[in-house]
Design an enzyme around this catalytic site. Structure first.
Site, PDB file in Angstrom:
ATOM      1  N   GLU A 284       0.755  -1.201  -0.039  1.00  0.00           N
ATOM      2  CA  GLU A 284       0.065  -0.073  -0.021  1.00  0.00           C
ATOM      3  C   GLU A 284       0.863   1.119  -0.292  1.00  0.00           C
ATOM      4  O   GLU A 284       0.571   2.206  -0.786  1.00  0.00           O
ATOM      5  CB  GLU A 284      -0.872  -0.033   1.287  1.00  0.00           C
ATOM      6  CG  GLU A 284      -2.509   0.553   0.809  1.00  0.00           C
ATOM      7  CD  GLU A 284      -3.331   0.241   1.929  1.00  0.00           C
ATOM      8  OE1 GLU A 284      -3.893  -0.681   1.862  1.00  0.00           O
ATOM      9  OE2 GLU A 284      -3.412   1.182   2.809  1.00  0.00           O
ATOM     10  N   GLU A 287       2.128   1.471  -3.253  1.00  0.00           N
ATOM     11  CA  GLU A 287       1.165   2.179  -4.332  1.00  0.00           C
ATOM     12  C   GLU A 287       0.636   3.698  -4.298  1.00  0.00           C
ATOM     13  O   GLU A 287       0.586   4.390  -4.990  1.00  0.00           O
ATOM     14  CB  GLU A 287      -0.337   1.434  -3.928  1.00  0.00           C
ATOM     15  CG  GLU A 287      -1.411   1.467  -5.140  1.00  0.00           C
ATOM     16  CD  GLU A 287      -2.753   0.923  -4.515  1.00  0.00           C
ATOM     17  OE1 GLU A 287      -2.736   0.015  -3.634  1.00  0.00           O
ATOM     18  OE2 GLU A 287      -3.555   1.093  -5.405  1.00  0.00           O
ATOM     19  N   CYS A 304      -8.561  -2.879   3.484  1.00  0.00           N
ATOM     20  CA  CYS A 304      -8.292  -4.016   3.957  1.00  0.00           C
ATOM     21  C   CYS A 304      -9.552  -4.384   4.812  1.00  0.00           C
ATOM     22  O   CYS A 304      -9.728  -5.575   5.511  1.00  0.00           O
ATOM     23  CB  CYS A 304      -7.109  -4.110   4.944  1.00  0.00           C
ATOM     24  SG  CYS A 304      -7.100  -2.483   5.921  1.00  0.00           S
ATOM     25  N   SER A 324      -7.066   1.614  -2.482  1.00  0.00           N
ATOM     26  CA  SER A 324      -5.985   1.054  -3.144  1.00  0.00           C
ATOM     27  C   SER A 324      -6.559  -0.655  -3.351  1.00  0.00           C
ATOM     28  O   SER A 324      -7.809  -1.102  -2.907  1.00  0.00           O
ATOM     29  CB  SER A 324      -5.315   0.534  -1.772  1.00  0.00           C
ATOM     30  OG  SER A 324      -4.588  -0.352  -1.752  1.00  0.00           O
ATOM     31  N   LYS A 363     -15.517 -11.100   6.844  1.00  0.00           N
ATOM     32  CA  LYS A 363     -14.397 -11.664   6.067  1.00  0.00           C
ATOM     33  C   LYS A 363     -15.086 -13.177   5.488  1.00  0.00           C
ATOM     34  O   LYS A 363     -14.331 -13.915   4.601  1.00  0.00           O
ATOM     35  CB  LYS A 363     -13.191 -11.970   7.130  1.00  0.00           C
ATOM     36  CG  LYS A 363     -12.759 -10.389   7.037  1.00  0.00           C
ATOM     37  CD  LYS A 363     -11.240 -10.373   7.376  1.00  0.00           C
ATOM     38  CE  LYS A 363     -10.654  -9.048   6.826  1.00  0.00           C
ATOM     39  NZ  LYS A 363     -10.178  -8.254   7.806  1.00  0.00           N
ATOM     40  N   GLU A 366     -16.103 -12.412   2.276  1.00  0.00           N
ATOM     41  CA  GLU A 366     -14.738 -11.904   1.395  1.00  0.00           C
ATOM     42  C   GLU A 366     -14.042 -13.223   1.094  1.00  0.00           C
ATOM     43  O   GLU A 366     -13.809 -13.210  -0.183  1.00  0.00           O
ATOM     44  CB  GLU A 366     -13.891 -11.122   2.418  1.00  0.00           C
ATOM     45  CG  GLU A 366     -12.665 -10.718   1.547  1.00  0.00           C
ATOM     46  CD  GLU A 366     -11.552  -9.751   2.236  1.00  0.00           C
ATOM     47  OE1 GLU A 366     -11.568 -10.603   3.691  1.00  0.00           O
ATOM     48  OE2 GLU A 366     -10.868  -9.003   1.851  1.00  0.00           O
ATOM     49  N   GLU A 371     -12.861 -13.795  -6.984  1.00  0.00           N
ATOM     50  CA  GLU A 371     -11.778 -13.142  -7.650  1.00  0.00           C
ATOM     51  C   GLU A 371     -10.690 -13.194  -6.668  1.00  0.00           C
ATOM     52  O   GLU A 371      -9.348 -12.966  -6.992  1.00  0.00           O
ATOM     53  CB  GLU A 371     -11.907 -11.619  -8.139  1.00  0.00           C
ATOM     54  CG  GLU A 371     -12.039 -10.554  -6.844  1.00  0.00           C
ATOM     55  CD  GLU A 371     -13.386 -10.558  -6.472  1.00  0.00           C
ATOM     56  OE1 GLU A 371     -14.320 -11.365  -6.786  1.00  0.00           O
ATOM     57  OE2 GLU A 371     -13.860  -9.380  -5.715  1.00  0.00           O
ATOM     58  N   CYS A 509     -11.490  -3.029  13.927  1.00  0.00           N
ATOM     59  CA  CYS A 509     -11.542  -4.651  14.097  1.00  0.00           C
ATOM     60  C   CYS A 509     -11.676  -5.275  15.608  1.00  0.00           C
ATOM     61  O   CYS A 509     -12.498  -6.072  15.907  1.00  0.00           O
ATOM     62  CB  CYS A 509     -10.628  -5.265  13.327  1.00  0.00           C
ATOM     63  SG  CYS A 509     -10.374  -4.956  11.741  1.00  0.00           S
TER      64      CYS A 509
HETATM   65  S1  SF4 Z   1     -14.087  -6.565  11.793  1.00  0.00           S
HETATM   66 FE1  SF4 Z   1     -15.137  -4.709  10.964  1.00  0.00          FE
HETATM   67  S2  SF4 Z   1     -13.512  -3.116  10.724  1.00  0.00           S
HETATM   68 FE2  SF4 Z   1     -12.650  -5.229  10.673  1.00  0.00          FE
HETATM   69  S3  SF4 Z   1     -12.101  -5.889   8.633  1.00  0.00           S
HETATM   70 FE3  SF4 Z   1     -14.365  -6.925   9.565  1.00  0.00          FE
HETATM   71  S4  SF4 Z   1     -15.810  -5.337   8.935  1.00  0.00           S
HETATM   72 FE4  SF4 Z   1     -14.010  -4.427   8.624  1.00  0.00          FE
END
Ligand code: SF4
Ligand SMILES: Cc1cc2nc3c(=O)[nH]c(=O)nc-3n(C[C@H](O)[C@H](O)[C@H](O)COP(=O)(O)O)c2cc1C
Ligand code: SF4
Ligand code: SF4
Ligand code: SF4
Ligand code: SF4
Ligand code: SF4
Ligand code: SF4
Ligand code: SF4
Ligand code: FES
Ligand code: FES
Ligand code: FES
Lengths: 580, 174, 627
Positions: A284, A287, A304, A324, A363, A366, A371, A509
């Site tokens: 990053e 970048e 992220c 990014s 996540k 995600e 991709e 997080c």
């Molecule tokens: S815990 Fe919340 S702030 Fe952290 S990556 Fe996941 S969604 Fe984003």
């Protein structure tokens, strides 16, 4: 202005405008609540007074008053413990339960449920008024959140969270009367909405109506499959919260015990997402410098946080070129496990299962984005489980967590710097990036690595940081509502920043949707943030580009940061999505 | 350019209307009324369109539409019959009236006949209590509906010519 | 044509008086002498008469008069409700002072021929007084005990012509307020009059205005609550249909008193006629400069917009109403903050009912002492009731507070229909209760109604006779509240549902004595814990019927019978020895459960009987009974 009142015959003086609930708490009288939730720092104030479990008697008033939303007045006489008030409260819980599954034993929220606790506290022993129960389909459409409206008590916390704090607006109360329930637009499966899967609604739901998709069994299955080489990685925010699941003080750092516990579970390798975070900074920061040097578009936005990524894909599709392109740290670690590590140690990448332990619900979603893998059968990360799921798994395995001896992560993907730790809290990613960018741009060592203005719970933090000849205008936001404010300012040309860190969850997080429930107590988040900074300070290396394992990775495998191979493995792309 | 409002694309009609009013988000309910006038009902697509146009979350629109009984998300029949279930009509036998209309139309309240000719609903007092029990069809009030024949007669007016005239039946009290 | 000052208003009034010069002298405000031609036919254009073709009648009258060359001597005008809806369509001829009732389109030619050409009354269209059996041309007993203040202009003026309202002293109160009174003295006057909100709560109107006017605010709003959700009430719509300007004038007065420059009328979309007349009135008022900037040359500016409801009873509740105007779901919110502190878009807002507003101009013109002289100690003035149900004269009545139910139902209402006997009167709609015979002589006001377990509500008054089952009535109201609950709070969302379920159980003959206890207990808790007035009052119909008609509950629960014969599951059909064996019933029974041979007495198999009642209707010998 202070006023005087009496609660249960105890005289007290409190500021005018305070609610009966807060006034009573000043003299250690607790009144139960269910719908009420005031998370001041997050600007979440759910005071719709719908559950009625907080009712108390007020002298001179015809009916009972909801303590959560009734302001005190001078000379007020309140009784919280009369038979009338207690019967009213208990009846409310009974009425709620009369339209609620009585399946606590098999409910994922069992023993962590506000409704269940309340029923226990109020001594509900039978349900006097039974009748028709609502029946709703359970929404299992998404890879992140399970919605079971049958367990919804219409407290509307999720609606307030998603609308007021996150400004995504996925939910609304729908219908009227007995049929009213919180739903998505047109009752669409969550998967088909603009939901970002930030999980903040899950974090505030008092019951099991909103839960993360439980993937513990998948992990067990992988661990018990002798053909699989199972690698685990853990996010920075997990190590400062996992202890809460075992009765430790919020903010206890349990990194070593966590690693030991994971080894006991049988993982073949215990890696650290922080390694991925250090790589993220390498990419990053490069970048950013690249954009500055080549007249690229500024500001650069961090990428992220998958919930934030999904947010801008739906809400700001015209700004898709400013974030990014870096993958998030756990995805980087995943892909490196299946490429660099696999190649170095001669393991067939097809045999590797990467499990991520995350504070995050998004996540899960995600990891399944098509991709984010080297090819369709090799996703970067295979399974994501949350902090809460891990503590459940450890209990299932009968591991006495507190008595474990601390152990270290495995090499090489377990090495990290303090810069990677601070990723876990709001402001951390930018702080980490600055530590590296500063030294790269100026060629001088950075003495004070702590950027105070970027820390803390303020919704939008701004700083101008001189680096060399250039002043860097930095902003940090957390909570998607704040992100929207900043993006709208960029869209309208009102603000000019060079770099912005955005995290979907208030607090970053550490306040993720998969963390142990805070039950409305935000001091817990503060304790976790402090622990993050403490961990940072305890590290011998505090700048990502000093991580020797990372430097070796680039030397031996990736080559240039932001180079061709880096692009292939460590960068991604975004997709326009409709706003529902 | 075609200026006939009847031939104009309904979405365009709706957008023109929205553009013509001073406050937009604040007038959501007004806009929904107009949309229902144009489309006859408020399917998801129309709600979504309004959401985009007003920059409001679709869930909010859906929450509002589902709250008010005046708004319908299902297409309605050509004629809408409403049996008054207000108190005055109730004590003068509107429950029986409702049952009888249901049986004559072969549908339940809230439904639409298969041939899309009638939708049946209920209202609460239309202010013609002197004529209780009453039913409106397309806004027109039919009062003192006390026998099966009264009802057949009232409904027959809305049946296309040539359909079997059922009104000749008995004149029994319902 | 904008009126620039009071002088111009008075000038217009002077010119307009000609319109009213030969009307019946019924307005309590105007004294006019009958001056001869042209004569006016006032055709009732209220909803009831509208529904039975009064617009067609008016059109035919015009046509007929035209053909007979009488159109310049006789004018046909549409008014609001005469009140006597039972006998609609009604028309009244001025200055002859003759009313025709139950007129139909086929009577038009006769009216023109007999009344206007031959100059004699059309006897068969005159009202027959049931007690004396005489035909009356006017001055029916129906109007005797009434005092029309809020309804003063309804049926007297043509509501679609602002000049008629102006001629009837319209906008004079506004002029007085703007030029001869200070805001404080207006509020003081309303306070002194003792006027209380007619929307149900009975909150003192002057005090509400004072509270809304207090403190600093960049904007304030006036809202006229015309939601009228009570199922069986039509007072507010009748006022808006018959005298819309009186409401606009009152909103202007309220606006000037509390410092508001904008008003909203929140009206049910189901009231097309009232909406239509309001739109006309607002446009006319704007045209005459009575709405808009610098009204009558004063510094005061005010405008009014109509906002539509969309079918939600709870939107009558003021906080829900405000949320609905704001474009949201019409859910109530906790008070405080009251709308007077934080209302529409967070600004101080005064919400008043239509009828409340309709009382304002007369109070300003005739003074608070006059108004306070009418009614009881704590409830001043009059109240409009929508009298309906099993009463002979269904209609709109306005009586001084303190009038007894007996006077309303028997003197004005003409007693119970079909010579049955009175059982109960229901006031206050779904929030009210059922009042039994023993309280027929209670003078009606806010407090007395509450003390006998009901409430004033907005003015629905439904009369019930011995063929009504009180358990079923309670169930009817609960069905309404379950339907209309906004679903926000537990007590009402789940609680009223449970009440309805228990009542259903009882009407199906499955109830137990424990259920009766539960019903009472849960009712009290719901009243105690609900968020808004809907839930807080929803159990009233249950509590009052349990109190006054407990024997009926017990009959359903213990004897498994419905004394009124209403609750189907409890009714049993039986063939008596009057049966001639004609077999007609067997042919119609959908369950095929009647047996017997020709000319032999038949029997019903109770097990299989669906209780549809068809057999009883079909039997020409009255041989089938139910119990
Ligand atoms: S815990 Fe919340 S702030 Fe952290 S990556 Fe996941 S969604 Fe984003
Ligand atoms: C459920 C509910 C329904 C109501 N419906 C009406 C209504 O239809 N019309 C009305 O004027 N007031 C209604 N009210 C009372 C209003 O909340 C408010 O008190 C009234 O409009 C104030 O005006 P007033 O002071 O002039 O009566 C209702 C209240 C409740 C709780
Ligand atoms: S949500 Fe709570 S109360 Fe409901 S079943 Fe689950 S644990 Fe039990
Ligand atoms: S204690 Fe009794 S009730 Fe509980 S689980 Fe064991 S056997 Fe069952
Ligand atoms: S996960 Fe986040 S975006 Fe999705 S519904 Fe919950 S709060 Fe809204
Ligand atoms: S889903 Fe959970 S947070 Fe949302 S309203 Fe229901 S119980 Fe409350
Ligand atoms: S009492 Fe009923 S109508 Fe009122 S807020 Fe509660 S649920 Fe809604
Ligand atoms: S009530 Fe109906 S089902 Fe019963 S015997 Fe009579 S016709 Fe047959
Ligand atoms: S219709 Fe009447 S008389 Fe004839 S068989 Fe039936 S009960 Fe007997
Ligand atoms: S906590 Fe007070 S009403 Fe829900
Ligand atoms: S109750 Fe049916 S019209 Fe009034
Ligand atoms: S509507 Fe004509 S008299 Fe009431």
């Amino acid at each position: 202005m202070d006023i005087q009142l009496k609660i249960n015959d105890i005289p007290l003086t409190v500021p005018a405008g305070m609610s009966i609930l807060d006034a009573a708490r000043t003299i250690n009288i607790d009144i139960p609540t269910l719908c009420y939730l005031n998370l001041h720092e997050m600007r979440l104030n759910n005071h719709i007074a719908s559950c009625r479990v907080c009712v108390v008697e007020v002298e001179g008033r015809r009916n009972l008053a909801p303590a959560c939303s009734t302001p005190v007045f001078d000379g007020m006489v309140v009784k919280t413990d009369t038979q009338r008030a207690v019967l009213g409260r208990r009846t409310m819980v009974e009425l709620l339960l009369s339209d609620h599954p009585k399946s606590c034993l098999t409910c994922p929220k069992n023993l962590d449920c506000d409704l269940q606790a309340l029923a226990a506290d109020l001594g509900v022993r039978n349900i006097t008024y039974e009748g028709e129960e609502s029946e709703f389909a359970i929404d299992k459409s998404s890879l992140a959140i399970i919605r079971d409206p049958n367990k919804c008590i219409r407290c509307r916390r999720c609606e307030t969270m998603c609308n007021d704090v996150q400004t995504v607006g996925v939910y609304s109360a729908v219908g009227r009367g007995f049929e009213t329930v919180v739903k998505t637009a047109f009752d669409l499966p969550l998967h088909d909405t603009s939901c970002t899967f930030c999980g903040q609604c899950v974090a505030v739901c008092p019951t099991g109506a909103l839960m993360e998709l439980d993937q513990v069994d998948k992990v067990w299955k992988a661990l018990n499959d002798p053909t699989r080489y199972v690698v685990v990685e853990t996010a920075p925010a997990v190590r400062v919260a996992l202890g809460e699941g075992f009765g430790l003080e919020p903010g206890t750092i349990v990194t070593g015990k966590m690693v030991a516990a994971l080894r006991r579970l049988g993982f073949d390798r215990v890696f650290d997402t922080e390694f991925g975070a250090d790589v993220t900074i390498m990419e990053e920061a490069t970048e950013l410098i690249h954009r500055i040097e080549h007249g690229g578009r500024l500001p650069i936005l961090t990428s992220c946080c998958p919930a934030w990524v999904k947010f801008f894909e739906h809400q700001f599709p015209d700004l898709l070129d400013i974030p990014s392109t870096c993958k998030s740290p756990h995805q980087m670690l995943g892909v490196l496990s299946k490429s660099y590590y696999a190649e170095t140690y001669g393991i067939d990448p097809q045999k590797i299962t990467v499990v991520s332990i995350m504070p995050c619900i998004a996540k899960k979603y995600e990891a399944a984005r098509p991709e984010l893998g080297q090819d369709p059968v090799t996703p970067d990360v295979d399974i994501v489980i949350t902090t809460r799921e891990l503590s459940r798994m450890l209990r299932e395995a009968g591991i006495h967590f507190d008595h474990l001896k601390e152990e270290d992560f495995d090499h090489p993907l377990g090495e990290s710097t303090g810069a990677a730790v601070v990723f876990g809290t709001t402001g951390g990613v930018i702080e980490a990036a600055l530590r590296t960018a500063y030294e790269w741009l100026t060629g001088k060592p950075l003495e004070n690595v702590e950027f105070e203005p970027l820390r803390g719970m303020d919704g939008i933090k701004e700083a101008v940081i001189p680096i060399g000849k250039r002043d860097f205008r930095i902003a940090v936001t957390h909570g998607l509502g704040n992100a929207r404010t900043i993006l709208e300012k960029i869209q309208s040309g009102e603000s000019h920043y060079d770099a912005i860190e955005i995290m979907a969850c208030p607090g970053g997080c550490i306040g993720g949707g998969g963390q142990p429930y805070h039950h409305g107590n935000l001091e817990i988040l503060e304790a976790r943030a402090n622990a993050i900074y403490q961990e940072d300070r305890s590290k011998p290396l505090r700048k990502s580009h000093e991580n020797p394992a990372v430097l070796k990775l680039y030397r031996d495998y990736i080559g240039e940061p932001y180079g061709e191979k880096a692009h292939r493995l460590l960068h991604t792309s975004f997709t326009k999505r409709p706003k529902i | 350019m075609c200026n006939n409002p009847l031939l104009k694309d309904p979405y365009q009609q709706l957008d023109d209307y929205i553009d013509s009013i001073p406050y937009k988000k604040e007038n959501l309910i007004l806009i929904l009324h107009r949309a229902q006038e144009i489309f006859g009902y408020l399917p998801d697509k129309v709600q979504w369109h309004i959401a985009q146009k007003l920059d409001l979350p679709s869930a909010k629109i859906y929450g509002v539409v589902s709250f008010y009984s005046f708004f319908t998300m299902k297409p309605r029949g050509k004629h809408v019959a409403n049996v008054c279930m207000g108190t005055a009509c109730f004590v003068r036998g509107s429950e029986k009236l409702q049952k009888e209309v249901e049986s004559q139309l072969g549908i339940k309240t809230g439904q639409t006949t298969e041939d899309q000719l009638f939708s049946l609903d209920s209202v609460r007092c239309i202010g013609a209590c002197g004529l209780a029990p009453v039913m409106t069809v397309d806004g027109k009030v039919h009062g003192r509906l006390e026998t099966t024949a009264d009802i057949k007669q009232a409904l027959a007016k809305y049946r296309p010519e040539g359909t079997p005239e059922e009104a000749k039946g008995s004149n029994s009290n319902i | 044509m904008k009126l620039k000052d009071t002088g111009e208003l008075n000038e217009l009034k002077g010119q307009s008086l000609a319109l009213l010069k030969n009307r019946r002298i019924s307005s309590p405000l105007t004294t006019l002498e009958a001056l001869g031609k042209p004569r006016h036919i006032m055709v009732c254009g209220g909803t009831g008469c509208h529904a039975s073709d009064s617009p067609e009648i008016a059109a035919l009258l015009k046509e007929e008069l035209n053909q007979r060359g009488l159109s310049d001597q006789v004018e046909v005008l549409q008014t609001g409700c005469f009140g006597f809806c039972e006998k609609g369509p009604i028309l009244e001829i001025h200055p002859d002072n003759i009313m025709y009732v139950q007129v139909s389109t086929t009577d038009v030619a006769d009216i023109v021929e007999e009344h206007f050409i031959q100059g004699k009354q059309v006897e068969r269209l005159l009202y027959v007084d049931p007690s004396s059996e005489q035909r009356l041309a006017s001055d029916f007993p129906f109007y005797h005990s009434q005092l029309r203040i809020a309804l003063r202009n309804c049926s007297y003026i043509a509501p679609e012509d602002i000049r008629e309202y102006i001629a009837a002293d319209g906008y004079q109160a506004l002029a007085k307020v703007l030029f001869n009174m200070s805001p404080a003295s207006v509020i003081e006057e309303i306070k002194k009059s003792g006027l209380r909100g007619r929307g149900g709560g009975g909150f003192p109107t002057g005090v509400k205005w004072e509270l809304t006017g207090q403190g600093e605010a960049t904007q304030r709003y006036i809202i006229c609550n015309a939601d009228e959700g009570d199922p069986g009430a039509f007072m507010d719509r009748s006022i808006l249909e018959g005298d819309p300007h009186s409401v606009l004038e009152a909103m202007l007065i309220a606006g000037s008193a509390i410092g508001a420059t904008h008003g909203f009328i929140y009206i049910r979309a189901e009231y097309p006629l009232a909406i239509h007349r309001l739109e006309i009135s607002i446009n006319q008022a704007r045209e005459y400069g009575l709405l808009g900037e610098k009204i009558l040359g004063s510094d005061f500016s005010f405008d009014v917009d109509i906002k539509y409801g969309a079918g939600a009873f709870v939107c009558g509740e003021e906080t829900a109403l405000i949320h609905s105007i704001e474009g949201a779901r019409g859910e109530p919110s906790v008070k405080p903050p009251f709308p007077a502190q934080e209302g529409l878009w967070g600004k101080p807002t005064c919400v008043n009912n239509v009828e409340t507003f309709a009382n304002i101009p007369p109070i300003i013109l005739r003074g608070s002492d006059w108004f306070a002289g009418i009614g009881t100690e704590k409830s001043k003035g009059t109240k409009v009731f929508a009298l309906a149900g099993k009463v002979n004269n269904v209609g709109l009545v306005e009586v001084p507070m303190g009038t007894t139910l007996r006077q309303i139902i028997f003197d004005i209402g003409g007693g119970i229909k079909n010579h049955k006997s009175f059982k109960a009167a229901q006031t206050g709609g779904p929030s009210g209760g059922c009042i039994p015979t023993k309280y027929l002589d209670t003078p009606i006001d806010y407090e007395s109604l509450i003390s006998i377990g009901s409430m004033m509500g907005s003015g629905g008054l439904i009369v019930m006779d011995d063929s009504d089952c009180m358990v079923n009535i309670a169930k009817f109201f609960l069905e309404f509240t379950v339907d209309e609950s906004c679903g926000r709070c537990t007590a009402c969302r789940v609680g009223t549902k449970r009440l309805h379920e228990i009542l259903t159980k009882i009407t199906e003959g499955k109830g137990t004595l424990d259920d009766l206890d539960s019903l009472e207990q849960l009712s009290k808790i719901i009243k105690d814990t609900s968020l808004c007035g809907l839930g807080q009052s929803a159990p009233n119909p249950i509590l009052s019927t349990i109190e006054y008609f407990k024997d009926e509950y017990l009959a359903h629960i213990v004897d498994k019978s419905c004394p009124a014969g209403v609750c189907k599951s409890l009714v049993k059909y039986k063939i008596t020895d009057k049966c001639k064996g004609c077999t007609l019933c067997t042919k119609h029974c959908p369950a095929n459960c009647i047996s017997g041979s020709v000319k032999e007495p038949h029997v019903i198999d109770e097990e299989r009987c669906l209780k549809c009642g068809v057999c009883m209707e079909k039997c020409r010998f009255g041989a089938i009974v139910h119990h």
